[in-house]
Design an enzyme around this catalytic site. Structure first.
Site, short mmCIF file in Angstrom:
data_model
loop_
_atom_site.label_atom_id
_atom_site.label_comp_id
_atom_site.label_asym_id
_atom_site.label_seq_id
_atom_site.Cartn_x
_atom_site.Cartn_y
_atom_site.Cartn_z
CE LYS A 10 -0.30 1.98 3.48
NZ LYS A 10 0.32 3.17 4.17
CG ASP A 128 -2.85 2.04 6.28
OD1 ASP A 128 -1.62 2.01 6.18
OD2 ASP A 128 -3.55 3.02 5.96
C1 LIG Z 1 0.33 6.18 8.48
C2 LIG Z 1 -0.52 5.31 7.60
C3 LIG Z 1 -0.96 6.05 6.35
O1 LIG Z 1 -1.64 5.18 5.47
O2 LIG Z 1 0.15 4.13 7.14
P1 LIG Z 1 1.54 3.43 7.51
O3 LIG Z 1 2.62 4.47 7.51
O4 LIG Z 1 1.31 2.82 8.87
O5 LIG Z 1 1.74 2.41 6.43
C4 LIG Z 1 -1.77 4.83 8.35
O6 LIG Z 1 -2.58 5.92 8.67
C5 LIG Z 1 -1.46 4.01 9.58
O7 LIG Z 1 -2.41 2.99 9.57
P2 LIG Z 1 -2.18 1.80 10.59
O8 LIG Z 1 -0.75 1.34 10.51
O9 LIG Z 1 -3.24 0.79 10.34
O10 LIG Z 1 -2.38 2.59 11.94
P3 LIG Z 1 -2.90 2.00 13.28
O11 LIG Z 1 -2.20 0.70 13.56
O12 LIG Z 1 -4.38 2.08 13.28
O13 LIG Z 1 -2.32 3.14 14.27
C6 LIG Z 1 -0.96 3.17 14.58
C7 LIG Z 1 -0.73 4.52 15.25
O14 LIG Z 1 -0.62 5.52 14.21
C8 LIG Z 1 -1.26 6.73 14.65
N1 LIG Z 1 -2.32 7.07 13.69
C9 LIG Z 1 -2.71 6.17 12.73
C10 LIG Z 1 -3.67 6.55 11.81
C11 LIG Z 1 -4.22 7.85 11.89
N2 LIG Z 1 -5.16 8.26 11.02
N3 LIG Z 1 -3.81 8.72 12.87
C12 LIG Z 1 -2.87 8.35 13.76
O15 LIG Z 1 -2.51 9.15 14.64
C13 LIG Z 1 -1.80 6.47 16.04
O16 LIG Z 1 -0.80 6.91 16.97
C14 LIG Z 1 -1.90 4.97 16.11
O17 LIG Z 1 -1.76 4.49 17.42
N1 LIG Z 2 1.57 -9.80 9.18
C1 LIG Z 2 2.44 -8.91 9.67
N2 LIG Z 2 3.48 -8.48 8.90
C2 LIG Z 2 4.36 -7.57 9.39
N3 LIG Z 2 4.29 -7.02 10.63
C3 LIG Z 2 3.27 -7.43 11.41
C4 LIG Z 2 2.31 -8.39 10.98
N4 LIG Z 2 1.42 -8.57 11.98
C5 LIG Z 2 1.79 -7.78 12.99
N5 LIG Z 2 2.92 -7.10 12.69
C6 LIG Z 2 3.54 -6.10 13.57
O1 LIG Z 2 3.04 -4.82 13.14
C7 LIG Z 2 4.08 -3.85 13.10
C8 LIG Z 2 3.82 -2.89 11.95
O2 LIG Z 2 3.70 -3.67 10.79
P1 LIG Z 2 3.33 -3.06 9.34
O3 LIG Z 2 1.87 -3.13 9.14
O4 LIG Z 2 4.24 -3.79 8.39
O5 LIG Z 2 3.75 -1.52 9.40
P2 LIG Z 2 3.35 -0.41 8.29
O6 LIG Z 2 1.84 -0.27 8.37
O7 LIG Z 2 4.11 0.80 8.75
O8 LIG Z 2 3.81 -0.93 6.96
C9 LIG Z 2 5.37 -4.64 12.94
O9 LIG Z 2 6.37 -4.02 13.71
C10 LIG Z 2 5.05 -6.05 13.46
O10 LIG Z 2 5.59 -6.26 14.75
#
Ligand SMILES: C[C@@](CO)(OP(=O)(O)O)[C@H](O)COP(=O)(O)OP(=O)(O)OC[C@H]1O[C@@H](n2ccc(N)nc2=O)[C@H](O)[C@@H]1O
Ligand SMILES: Nc1ncnc2c1ncn2[C@@H]1O[C@H](COP(=O)(O)OP(=O)(O)O)[C@@H](O)[C@H]1O
Length: 277
Positions: A10, A128
């Site tokens: 993604k 996400d």
């Molecule tokens: C930042 C983004 C952008 O697409 O992606 P990644 O960088 O993780 O891939 C997402 O919003 C991440 O989504 P996801 O990884 O599912 O976030 P979650 O586990 O729900 O939240 C992880 C932490 O990110 C912060 N968080 C996440 C989403 C959001 N809209 N606001 C936030 O402040 C919060 O502190 C939350 O505790």
């Molecule tokens: N299936 C999975 N693949 C990778 N990480 C995972 C998974 N399930 C749980 N985790 C935990 O979630 C954390 C964030 O994973 P990930 O979703 O890959 O981050 P991001 O959303 O930033 O790409 C990792 O540090 C890992 O410990």
């Protein structure tokens, strides 16, 4: 009988942080796309629920109940299945690795068990997951739960580069200097790859500055992508993975090769943008 599902990377082409809810989650406007680079989920009938993690990026991925694959299974019901997760995406990398795995698991188990997808589209598993369940270009807003259609994008290829540092998503959001940044402008229609990249350059990823402060190596990654001929170089999500856009597969493959030569320790992959649900 086995069911397989692809968990594509993604990628946030833009990520405008426009506000913050009382619960601390941030309001986003993000043009999200998916690339033909990802993890693979296989599910097979079994009495009990089991998970095996394999693949070149399996190291460090949890195999217990905290794995988002098992959390997705638990969300769907109490059935049994033997699940294999083949990891190709770096974890905690800003490309939705775990979230996309959760979404692919929901698709595969929904078919295996003959049950509907959850009403919340997986939002309870992470912000996400709903967009990863859709796995097609769209505009994501709210905290990640509002998904809107966008005009068809030109055919484009992407190089993804991760320098091997984990950047904790909460710390990046905490590092924002502003949480009420200007919104995106409308996604244009009918552009070619260069024209679309020119528009993209007028938009932002607001999480890039705080992530670069945490992991300055992100600057080197962006520079390497630009030097490889990318139409644009930008960090995805909360990082540290960065992407470069290309107008054709050949230039993306050549760029990936050039970057890998320069920085053999970095994770580099490339693929076409597409829809993968
Ligand atoms: C930042 C983004 C952008 O697409 O992606 P990644 O960088 O993780 O891939 C997402 O919003 C991440 O989504 P996801 O990884 O599912 O976030 P979650 O586990 O729900 O939240 C992880 C932490 O990110 C912060 N968080 C996440 C989403 C959001 N809209 N606001 C936030 O402040 C919060 O502190 C939350 O505790
Ligand atoms: N299936 C999975 N693949 C990778 N990480 C995972 C998974 N399930 C749980 N985790 C935990 O979630 C954390 C964030 O994973 P990930 O979703 O890959 O981050 P991001 O959303 O930033 O790409 C990792 O540090 C890992 O410990």
């Amino acid at each position: 009988m086995e069911n397989r599902a692809f968990a594509p990377a993604k990628v946030n082409l833009t990520l405008h942080v426009t506000g913050q809810r009382a619960d601390g989650y941030h309001l986003l406007e993000s043009l999200v796309v998916f690339v033909g680079v990802g993890d693979r989920i296989t599910v097979a009938p079994s009495q009990a629920l089991g998970l095996t993690v394999t693949g070149p990026r399996a190291a460090g991925v949890p195999t217990g109940p905290e794995n988002l694959v098992l959390r997705a299974a638990a969300l769907l019901g109490s059935g049994g299945a033997e699940i294999t997760l083949e990891k190709h995406l770096p974890a905690a990398a800003g490309i939705g690795g775990g979230s996309s795995d959760a979404a692919a698991t929901l698709r595969a188990l929904s078919a295996l068990w003959g049950v509907d997808l959850p009403a919340d589209r997986g939002l309870s598993l992470g912000a996400d997951v709903p967009v990863c369940l859709r796995a097609a270009p769209c505009l994501m807003s709210g905290v990640g739960e509002v998904l809107s259609n966008v005009p068809a994008l030109p055919a484009m290829w992407m190089v993804l580069v991760n320098p091997g540092v984990e950047v904790p998503t909460p710390a990046v959001f905490r590092g924002l200097s502003r949480k009420d940044n200007p919104p995106m402008s409308a996604v244009p229609a009918g552009k070619d790859a260069q024209g679309f990249a020119d528009w993209l350059a007028t938009q932002r990823n607001d999480l890039e500055p705080p992530a670069r402060a945490i992991a300055p190596v992100i600057d080197d990654v962006l520079e390497a992508i630009s030097a490889s001929g990318g139409l644009i170089a930008r960090m995805s999500g909360s990082g540290a993975t960065c992407f470069g856009l290309f107008a054709d597969a050949g230039s993306a493959a050549a760029a990936a090769h050039q970057i890998k030569e320069k920085a053999p320790a970095w994770w580099v992959d490339h693929g076409a943008l597409g829809s993968f649900a």
